[in-house]
Design a protein around this motif. Structure first.
Motif, mmCIF file in Angstrom:
data_model
loop_
_atom_site.group_PDB
_atom_site.id
_atom_site.type_symbol
_atom_site.label_atom_id
_atom_site.label_comp_id
_atom_site.label_asym_id
_atom_site.label_seq_id
_atom_site.Cartn_x
_atom_site.Cartn_y
_atom_site.Cartn_z
ATOM 1 N N ALA A 1 21.701 -17.626 0.195
ATOM 2 C CA ALA A 1 21.988 -17.037 1.505
ATOM 3 C C ALA A 1 20.763 -16.304 2.051
ATOM 4 N N ALA A 2 20.052 -15.586 1.191
ATOM 5 C CA ALA A 2 18.863 -14.855 1.624
ATOM 6 C C ALA A 2 17.749 -15.804 2.047
ATOM 7 N N VAL A 3 17.585 -16.902 1.307
ATOM 8 C CA VAL A 3 16.564 -17.894 1.656
ATOM 9 C C VAL A 3 16.918 -18.551 2.990
ATOM 10 N N TYR A 4 18.183 -18.910 3.156
ATOM 11 C CA TYR A 4 18.614 -19.504 4.422
ATOM 12 C C TYR A 4 18.328 -18.547 5.583
ATOM 13 N N ALA A 5 18.697 -17.289 5.423
ATOM 14 C CA ALA A 5 18.484 -16.294 6.476
ATOM 15 C C ALA A 5 16.999 -16.138 6.791
ATOM 16 N N ARG A 6 16.172 -16.141 5.750
ATOM 17 C CA ARG A 6 14.725 -15.992 5.961
ATOM 18 C C ARG A 6 14.188 -17.169 6.763
ATOM 19 N N LEU A 7 14.556 -18.386 6.375
ATOM 20 C CA LEU A 7 14.051 -19.571 7.076
ATOM 21 C C LEU A 7 14.588 -19.633 8.507
ATOM 22 N N ALA A 8 15.865 -19.316 8.680
ATOM 23 C CA ALA A 8 16.488 -19.391 10.008
ATOM 24 C C ALA A 8 15.931 -18.342 10.971
ATOM 25 N N SER A 9 15.399 -17.251 10.444
ATOM 26 C CA SER A 9 14.872 -16.193 11.311
ATOM 27 C C SER A 9 13.354 -16.262 11.480
ATOM 28 N N ASP A 10 12.708 -17.175 10.784
ATOM 29 C CA ASP A 10 11.252 -17.282 10.880
ATOM 30 C C ASP A 10 10.882 -18.064 12.149
ATOM 31 N N THR B 1 22.023 -40.531 9.510
ATOM 32 C CA THR B 1 20.587 -40.285 9.515
ATOM 33 C C THR B 1 20.266 -39.430 10.730
ATOM 34 N N PRO B 2 20.218 -38.119 10.553
ATOM 35 C CA PRO B 2 19.954 -37.262 11.706
ATOM 36 C C PRO B 2 18.537 -37.473 12.232
ATOM 37 N N PRO B 3 18.366 -37.391 13.539
ATOM 38 C CA PRO B 3 17.034 -37.543 14.109
ATOM 39 C C PRO B 3 16.191 -36.295 13.887
ATOM 40 N N GLY B 4 14.903 -36.462 14.026
ATOM 41 C CA GLY B 4 14.007 -35.318 13.968
ATOM 42 C C GLY B 4 13.662 -34.875 12.559
ATOM 43 N N THR B 5 13.399 -33.599 12.437
ATOM 44 C CA THR B 5 12.964 -32.992 11.187
ATOM 45 C C THR B 5 13.930 -31.876 10.840
ATOM 46 N N PHE B 6 14.336 -31.823 9.571
ATOM 47 C CA PHE B 6 15.271 -30.778 9.150
ATOM 48 C C PHE B 6 14.968 -30.327 7.737
ATOM 49 N N VAL B 7 15.591 -29.208 7.355
ATOM 50 C CA VAL B 7 15.378 -28.571 6.055
ATOM 51 C C VAL B 7 16.703 -28.525 5.314
ATOM 52 N N VAL B 8 16.645 -28.770 3.995
ATOM 53 C CA VAL B 8 17.824 -28.656 3.136
ATOM 54 C C VAL B 8 17.507 -27.658 2.030
ATOM 55 N N VAL B 9 18.345 -26.620 1.916
ATOM 56 C CA VAL B 9 18.184 -25.557 0.924
ATOM 57 C C VAL B 9 19.348 -25.624 -0.052
ATOM 58 N N GLY B 10 19.098 -25.401 -1.322
ATOM 59 C CA GLY B 10 20.215 -25.265 -2.244
ATOM 60 C C GLY B 10 20.034 -25.907 -3.597
ATOM 61 N N VAL C 1 9.792 -9.448 -0.219
ATOM 62 C CA VAL C 1 10.671 -10.394 -0.900
ATOM 63 C C VAL C 1 12.087 -10.224 -0.359
ATOM 64 N N PRO C 2 12.905 -11.266 -0.441
ATOM 65 C CA PRO C 2 14.284 -11.149 0.062
ATOM 66 C C PRO C 2 15.065 -10.052 -0.670
ATOM 67 N N VAL C 3 15.934 -9.387 0.082
ATOM 68 C CA VAL C 3 16.814 -8.373 -0.488
ATOM 69 C C VAL C 3 18.176 -9.024 -0.725
ATOM 70 N N LEU C 4 18.734 -8.825 -1.918
ATOM 71 C CA LEU C 4 20.008 -9.430 -2.294
ATOM 72 C C LEU C 4 21.075 -8.357 -2.437
ATOM 73 N N PRO C 5 22.347 -8.686 -2.177
ATOM 74 C CA PRO C 5 23.419 -7.719 -2.400
ATOM 75 C C PRO C 5 23.645 -7.429 -3.882
ATOM 76 N N ARG C 6 23.257 -8.369 -4.733
ATOM 77 C CA ARG C 6 23.322 -8.162 -6.175
ATOM 78 C C ARG C 6 22.016 -8.655 -6.768
ATOM 79 N N GLY C 7 21.414 -7.844 -7.595
ATOM 80 C CA GLY C 7 20.152 -8.214 -8.218
ATOM 81 C C GLY C 7 18.966 -7.803 -7.366
ATOM 82 N N ARG C 8 17.788 -8.016 -7.940
ATOM 83 C CA ARG C 8 16.543 -7.647 -7.267
ATOM 84 C C ARG C 8 15.532 -8.759 -7.463
#
Length: 136
Positions: free
Chosen positions: A11-20, A39-48, A97-104
């Motif tokens: 979730a943190a990585v997604y938020a970082r990429l989506a807000s950059d 087959t979506p057109p254009g360029t896209f990112v897959v996280v996970g 670095v990303p901030v997580l609700p659990r862990g550091r």
């Protein structure tokens, strides 16, 4: 070691990429956690995708997440995909670095990249792998 921080990290990585701003300039809002149907057109990112290994010590439980982020493009040639992959890489390695609700998150490091074609579609795919150390 615990896998408990994996969802929060994604979730943190997604938020970082989506807000950059540079990533959004390259792919708009096309950031997903699975390859979209068809087959979506254009360029896209897959996280996970990724792998997690134990990095605990005697006093601290920790996990190294080897997070894979894919950049997929149906543009001619690899230039477009490489520009988007560079934006993703810069966003992932930016401070703080990303901030997580659990862990550091202790640190984020670039591990490798592999460029190739998606079989049957002619699309270009760049797999970026990052090492993310998280103490729980």
């Amino acid at each position: 070691m615990s896998y408990a921080t994996a969802a929060a990290l994604q979730a943190a990585v997604y938020a970082r990429l989506a807000s950059d701003p540079v990533v959004t300039q390259q792919v708009g809002g096309a950031i997903h956690d699975a390859v979209p149907a068809g087959t979506p057109p254009g360029t896209f990112v897959v996280v996970g995708q990724g792998e997690t290994v134990d990095r605990s010590c005697v006093t601290t439980p920790a996990a190294e997440h080897r997070l894979r982020i894919s950049v997929i493009s149906n543009a001619a040639g690899f230039q477009r995909a490489k520009e988007a992959a560079a934006a993703v890489s810069d966003a992932m390695l930016a401070d703080p670095v990303p901030v997580l609700p659990r862990g550091r998150v202790v640190g984020v490091w670039f591990a490798r990249a592999e460029a190739g074609r998606v079989r049957g579609t002619g699309a270009r795919r760049i797999e970026l792998t990052f090492r993310v150390l998280v103490e729980d």
